[in-house]
Design an enzyme around this catalytic site. Structure first.
Site, PDB file in Angstrom:
ATOM      1  N   ASP A  30       0.871  -1.398  -0.086  1.00 17.96           N
ATOM      2  CA  ASP A  30      -0.070  -0.033   0.025  1.00 17.96           C
ATOM      3  C   ASP A  30       0.953   1.158  -0.053  1.00 17.96           C
ATOM      4  O   ASP A  30       1.919   1.333   0.653  1.00 17.96           O
ATOM      5  CB  ASP A  30      -0.901  -0.112   1.193  1.00 17.96           C
ATOM      6  CG  ASP A  30      -2.131   1.084   1.272  1.00 17.96           C
ATOM      7  OD1 ASP A  30      -1.651   2.329   1.119  1.00 17.96           O
ATOM      8  OD2 ASP A  30      -3.179   0.583   1.222  1.00 17.96           O
ATOM      9  N   VAL A  96     -11.062   2.975  -3.643  1.00 20.24           N
ATOM     10  CA  VAL A  96     -10.681   2.254  -4.910  1.00 20.24           C
ATOM     11  C   VAL A  96     -11.673   1.288  -5.292  1.00 20.24           C
ATOM     12  O   VAL A  96     -11.757   0.425  -4.660  1.00 20.24           O
ATOM     13  CB  VAL A  96      -9.485   1.837  -5.127  1.00 20.24           C
ATOM     14  CG1 VAL A  96      -8.893   1.043  -6.489  1.00 20.24           C
ATOM     15  CG2 VAL A  96      -8.231   2.876  -4.917  1.00 20.24           C
ATOM     16  N   HIS A 100     -10.496  -5.689  -2.954  1.00 21.94           N
ATOM     17  CA  HIS A 100      -9.032  -5.875  -2.478  1.00 21.94           C
ATOM     18  C   HIS A 100      -9.142  -5.953  -1.030  1.00 21.94           C
ATOM     19  O   HIS A 100      -9.998  -5.478  -0.262  1.00 21.94           O
ATOM     20  CB  HIS A 100      -8.170  -4.523  -2.892  1.00 21.94           C
ATOM     21  CG  HIS A 100      -8.747  -3.150  -2.258  1.00 21.94           C
ATOM     22  ND1 HIS A 100      -9.862  -2.429  -2.722  1.00 21.94           N
ATOM     23  CD2 HIS A 100      -8.362  -2.443  -1.146  1.00 21.94           C
ATOM     24  CE1 HIS A 100      -9.904  -1.262  -2.206  1.00 21.94           C
ATOM     25  NE2 HIS A 100      -9.123  -1.444  -1.144  1.00 21.94           N
ATOM     26  N   HIS A 102      -6.829  -5.876   2.397  1.00 27.22           N
ATOM     27  CA  HIS A 102      -5.829  -5.095   3.109  1.00 27.22           C
ATOM     28  C   HIS A 102      -5.377  -6.230   4.167  1.00 27.22           C
ATOM     29  O   HIS A 102      -6.159  -6.905   4.979  1.00 27.22           O
ATOM     30  CB  HIS A 102      -6.241  -3.947   4.000  1.00 27.22           C
ATOM     31  CG  HIS A 102      -7.084  -2.812   3.201  1.00 27.22           C
ATOM     32  ND1 HIS A 102      -6.359  -1.629   2.941  1.00 27.22           N
ATOM     33  CD2 HIS A 102      -8.162  -2.857   2.756  1.00 27.22           C
ATOM     34  CE1 HIS A 102      -6.996  -0.887   2.226  1.00 27.22           C
ATOM     35  NE2 HIS A 102      -8.026  -1.288   2.130  1.00 27.22           N
TER      36      HIS A 102
END
Length: 114
Positions: A30, A96, A100, A102
């Site tokens: 990230d 975004v 995804h 994290h």
């Protein structure tokens, strides 16, 4: 519609510090880490939000979590603890719109998250 930033990273059009790639997923550091380990694991398939998952995507989501677990193990977080976070839409913090995971670890993570 233009490809999203994660699609551009996936395709190598934008630079990223990739830490994992296979036929289904890409993982990269990230750019604004919230922990010593903060890796994003994305599917190669563009899926905007968790609300857009189809039944056939269930194995893919499991694969993303398995990749996250492997990264956590490689970085020594498995025993001490690590967190997988998936956000869905703006009020949950998704910025975004490409699903995804994290992967966060390397420090004490408080609860509830801020």
């Amino acid at each position: 519609m233009d490809p999203c930033i994660f699609c551009k990273i996936r395709d190598g059009e934008l630079p990223a510090r990739k830490v994992y790639e296979d036929d289904l997923a890409v993982a990269f550091e990230d750019v604004s880490p919230r922990a010593p380990t903060h890796v994003l694991v994305i599917p190669r398939k563009h899926i905007p939000t968790l609300n857009d998952l189809a039944v056939e995507d269930e194995p893919l989501i499991g694969h993303l979590l398995a990749v996250g677990a492997a990264i956590a193990r490689e970085r020594g977080h498995a025993e001490r603890g690590w967190r997988a976070v998936l956000n869905c839409n703006r009020e949950a913090g998704q910025t975004v719109f490409h699903v995804h995971v994290h992967v966060l670890g390397g420090r004490l993570l408080g609860w509830p998250p801020g």
